[in-house]
Design a protein around this motif. Structure first.
Motif, PDB file in Angstrom:
ATOM      1  N   LEU A   1      10.346  -2.473   4.787  1.00  8.73           N
ATOM      2  CA  LEU A   1       9.402  -3.063   3.836  1.00  8.73           C
ATOM      3  C   LEU A   1       8.221  -2.111   3.701  1.00  8.73           C
ATOM      4  N   THR A   2       8.016  -1.632   2.513  1.00 14.73           N
ATOM      5  CA  THR A   2       6.933  -0.681   2.297  1.00 14.73           C
ATOM      6  C   THR A   2       5.616  -1.416   2.064  1.00 14.73           C
ATOM      7  N   GLU A   3       4.539  -0.663   2.027  1.00 10.18           N
ATOM      8  CA  GLU A   3       3.237  -1.281   1.794  1.00 10.18           C
ATOM      9  C   GLU A   3       3.136  -1.897   0.404  1.00 10.18           C
ATOM     10  N   LYS A   4       4.050  -1.549  -0.499  1.00  8.50           N
ATOM     11  CA  LYS A   4       4.068  -2.189  -1.822  1.00  8.50           C
ATOM     12  C   LYS A   4       4.404  -3.675  -1.710  1.00  8.50           C
ATOM     13  N   GLU A   5       5.083  -4.077  -0.632  1.00 12.17           N
ATOM     14  CA  GLU A   5       5.447  -5.482  -0.432  1.00 12.17           C
ATOM     15  C   GLU A   5       4.414  -6.231   0.412  1.00 12.17           C
TER      16      GLU A   5
ATOM     17  N   VAL B   1       0.785 -17.118  -1.409  1.00  9.88           N
ATOM     18  CA  VAL B   1       1.860 -16.541  -2.215  1.00  9.88           C
ATOM     19  C   VAL B   1       1.218 -15.454  -3.059  1.00  9.88           C
ATOM     20  N   TYR B   2       1.830 -14.300  -3.101  1.00 10.16           N
ATOM     21  CA  TYR B   2       1.234 -13.178  -3.815  1.00 10.16           C
ATOM     22  C   TYR B   2       2.311 -12.397  -4.553  1.00 10.16           C
ATOM     23  N   GLN B   3       1.873 -11.671  -5.568  1.00 10.78           N
ATOM     24  CA  GLN B   3       2.778 -10.783  -6.281  1.00 10.78           C
ATOM     25  C   GLN B   3       2.591  -9.377  -5.731  1.00 10.78           C
ATOM     26  N   THR B   4       3.710  -8.753  -5.382  1.00 11.16           N
ATOM     27  CA  THR B   4       3.648  -7.418  -4.796  1.00 11.16           C
ATOM     28  C   THR B   4       3.427  -6.379  -5.884  1.00 11.16           C
ATOM     29  N   ASP B   5       3.138  -5.155  -5.447  1.00  9.35           N
ATOM     30  CA  ASP B   5       2.970  -4.053  -6.400  1.00  9.35           C
ATOM     31  C   ASP B   5       4.259  -3.777  -7.167  1.00  9.35           C
ATOM     32  N   SER B   6       5.402  -4.140  -6.572  1.00  5.19           N
ATOM     33  CA  SER B   6       6.684  -3.925  -7.249  1.00  5.19           C
ATOM     34  C   SER B   6       7.089  -5.130  -8.102  1.00  5.19           C
TER      35      SER B   6
END
Length: 188
Positions: A106-110, A135-140
């Protein structure tokens, strides 16, 4: 004439029976969908409760106060692998920087946004045993859930532990298009 009335009566009775049968089958299908939805909701609730408990219990372990400790990584990996819904654990220091994590895939984008981490650090100073969820939306552009708990060393806040639930790993797809049968849409 008798034959006509007899056929008309039989036709009306037949149509009524077909309509009642269809209504009964539709009601049974709705009850089956409701049972399925309750079952899925119970499984999600049970899984999330276990994830909350795991994050909170792990945040109290003394191994988490030393980010260089091999025991910390071992503990993070053990809890991640043994808790069904957790996809990873990340330890943040008291300034909000990630210092250790369990799953490197899991990258920092998640990861949760910085605002979530800063909010948790501020709240952790107020409430010692808080477990906060967001709950959040990731960078991806995918969705995740962050479960966090403060890490204390005595009376000093060392950081926070964040459990990650990466939702693409746990869903059956887009719930708006998932169907049961021909007309039953999944709902929770």
């Amino acid at each position: 004439m008798t034959v006509f009335f007899s056929a008309l009566t039989m036709g009306v009775l037949g149509a009524c029976l077909v309509w009642k049968s269809y209504a009964s089958l539709r009601l049974q299908a709705q009850e089956a969908e409701l049972t399925l939805a309750k079952s899925v909701a119970w499984q999600v609730n049970h899984g999330l409760a276990r994830a909350f408990q795991a994050v909170e219990a792990l945040s109290r372990r003394p191994e988490l106060t030393d980010p260089q400790s091999p025991a910390m990584i071992s503990e993070l990996n053990l809890v991640t692998n043994d808790t069904e819904l957790l996809d990873g654990l990340v330890v943040y220091d008291f300034k909000g920087r990630p210092v250790a994590r369990s799953i490197l895939s899991l990258t920092e984008k998640e990861f949760p946004p910085d605002s979530f981490i800063q909010e948790n650090l501020a709240r952790a100073r107020e409430i010692r045993g808080a477990v906060l969820v967001r709950v959040y939306q990731t960078d991806s552009r995918n969705w995740g859930v962050g479960i966090s708990a403060p890490i204390w060393e005595g009376s000093r806040l060392k950081g926070i532990l964040v459990g990650l639930l990466y939702l693409p790993n746990h869903t059956i797809g887009d719930l708006k298009t998932a169907q049961i049968g021909k007309s039953g849409y999944v709902y929770l």
